[in-house]
Design a protein around this motif. Structure first.
Motif, PDB file in Angstrom:
ATOM      1  N   ASP A  23      39.424 -48.961 -32.383  1.00  0.00           N
ATOM      2  CA  ASP A  23      39.369 -50.370 -32.010  1.00  0.00           C
ATOM      3  C   ASP A  23      40.036 -51.225 -33.083  1.00  0.00           C
ATOM      4  N   GLU A  56      37.672 -43.524 -27.700  1.00  0.00           N
ATOM      5  CA  GLU A  56      36.324 -43.551 -27.144  1.00  0.00           C
ATOM      6  C   GLU A  56      36.316 -44.192 -25.755  1.00  0.00           C
ATOM      7  N   GLY A  94      33.786 -50.603 -39.022  1.00  0.00           N
ATOM      8  CA  GLY A  94      33.104 -50.785 -37.750  1.00  0.00           C
ATOM      9  C   GLY A  94      33.667 -49.898 -36.658  1.00  0.00           C
ATOM     10  N   ALA A  95      34.968 -49.610 -36.721  1.00  0.00           N
ATOM     11  CA  ALA A  95      35.610 -48.778 -35.703  1.00  0.00           C
ATOM     12  C   ALA A  95      35.333 -47.293 -35.908  1.00  0.00           C
ATOM     13  N   THR A  96      34.899 -46.934 -37.117  1.00  0.00           N
ATOM     14  CA  THR A  96      34.592 -45.531 -37.406  1.00  0.00           C
ATOM     15  C   THR A  96      33.158 -45.252 -36.961  1.00  0.00           C
ATOM     16  N   THR A  97      32.995 -45.014 -35.687  1.00  0.00           N
ATOM     17  CA  THR A  97      31.666 -44.816 -35.108  1.00  0.00           C
ATOM     18  C   THR A  97      31.176 -43.391 -35.342  1.00  0.00           C
ATOM     19  N   LYS A  98      29.906 -43.185 -35.096  1.00  0.00           N
ATOM     20  CA  LYS A  98      29.324 -41.850 -35.250  1.00  0.00           C
ATOM     21  C   LYS A  98      30.003 -40.846 -34.331  1.00  0.00           C
ATOM     22  N   ARG A  99      30.349 -41.298 -33.133  1.00  0.00           N
ATOM     23  CA  ARG A  99      30.982 -40.387 -32.181  1.00  0.00           C
ATOM     24  C   ARG A  99      32.369 -39.954 -32.666  1.00  0.00           C
ATOM     25  N   THR A 123      38.443 -43.254 -42.081  1.00  0.00           N
ATOM     26  CA  THR A 123      37.761 -42.498 -41.029  1.00  0.00           C
ATOM     27  C   THR A 123      37.726 -41.014 -41.359  1.00  0.00           C
ATOM     28  N   GLU A 333      30.329 -55.007 -32.813  1.00  0.00           N
ATOM     29  CA  GLU A 333      29.539 -53.915 -32.236  1.00  0.00           C
ATOM     30  C   GLU A 333      28.953 -54.327 -30.881  1.00  0.00           C
TER      31      GLU A 333
END
Length: 334
Positions: A23, A56, A94-99, A123, A333
């Motif tokens: 993102d 994602e 913020g764009a580096t999500t757990k998924r 990331t 988020e």
């Protein structure tokens, strides 16, 4: 025996790149990479490279310029021979999500080449893929990266290839990276043809640094002034006194003062303070370090002195700056 008109490496299979668009990714780092691959196909007359866009949800990804890109797939499984390139940009934390992190770790176990373009080096580091590796990231993110990932050897290069891990500093560094990959895959002649098509007259290597030289940045070519500024930039946490800086370049403190006033219209002390505050702002905006730890990392003896200097320069306090950043992250988020 091949004829003169036959394309080279005709038996080689098409190499596929999987671009993972985070993102708010930076369009330039992505488009530079894709265009180099497209032109390589065109100039060779063969589909040497192919690519697909992943992210994602598998629907759309929006870059920092507000343009939306339709994705080819979600974060699905890729082939071992694929090259994964994660494209980062604004608010990469913020764009580096757990998924995303979990997916990268899972795919890394298959052994593919994985890279991070622009800020996506963060990331890869968050996923533990750069531990013990050399890497680079956009200069604006270097301070926060160094504080968070001590196990990564960060460089100022435009791009770094360390084994199966690739990182770039962003922007047109993607072109330099792709030209190197094309040269290794199909020879320097093809890489040079691609560079010519891109009107790219100065190909950089991993030995080139991403920022302009100090004289170019400040618009002044004075060797001693450049030396002093370099020492300041390298000693943010433990500032050096003006007297010591002057002695290091063979000047008196008064001569150093006149030099800064003449070329930069500020005192050495003021210029040094602005460098330290700029680093502090980066750390506040890009990390979750406490204000006290940020103050210490930027050479301030006490939080109160740090807050006073910060407010005088940025017209807000470090605590409010941190609060406004947290608010932006929550809004993203949501």
């Amino acid at each position: 025996m091949t004829t003169r008109n036959e394309p080279l490496h005709s038996a080689l299979p098409t190499k596929r790149f999987v671009f993972v668009l985070l993102d708010q990714f930076t369009m330039l780092c992505f488009s530079s990479a894709v265009e180099a691959l497209r032109i390589a196909n065109r100039m060779s007359g063969r589909p040497l490279y192919s690519w697909l866009l992943a992210g994602e949800g598998g629907d759309f990804a929006q870059c920092s310029a507000g343009i939306r890109f339709q994705l080819d797939c979600d974060l699905d499984e890729v082939n071992r021979d694929d090259t994964i390139l994660v494209c980062g940009g604004i608010d990469v934390q913020g764009a580096t999500t757990k998924r995303v992190v979990s997916w990268l770790r899972r795919e890394a176990r298959k052994g593919p080449v994985i890279g991070g373009l622009c800020t996506a080096g963060y990331t890869l580091a968050k996923a533990g893929l750069l531990d013990g590796k050399r890497a680079t990231i956009h200069w604006e993110n270097q301070d926060s990266f160094t504080e968070e990932f001590e196990e990564v050897t960060l460089t100022k290069s435009v791009f770094v290839i360390d084994g199966k891990r690739i990182t770039t500093a962003g922007g047109t560094a993607s072109i330099d990276l792709m030209l190197k990959i094309i040269a290794e895959d199909h020879g320097e002649d093809l890489a040079n043809l691609v560079a010519d098509q891109l009107i790219y007259t100065s190909i950089r290597t991993d030995q080139d640094t991403q920022r302009l030289s100090i004289p170019t940045r400040i618009g002044v070519r004075h060797p001693k002034l450049g030396q002093v500024i370099r020492m300041m930039e390298q000693n943010i946490e433990d500032p050096i006194s003006p007297a010591q800086l002057a002695a290091e370049v063979g000047m008196s403190t008064r001569q150093l003062e006149r030099l800064f006033r003449r070329y930069l219209n500020r005192s050495p002390k003021r210029y040094y303070m602005e460098l330290r505050l700029a680093k502090a702002r980066n750390l506040l905006m890009q990390t979750d370090m406490s204000v006290i730890n940020v103050a210490m990392a930027c050479g301030f003896a006490s939080p109160s002195h740090f807050s006073k200097c910060y407010r005088a320069h940025y017209d807000t306090t470090p605590y409010r700056e941190r609060g406004s950043q947290a608010g932006r992250v929550k809004a993203t988020e949501a």
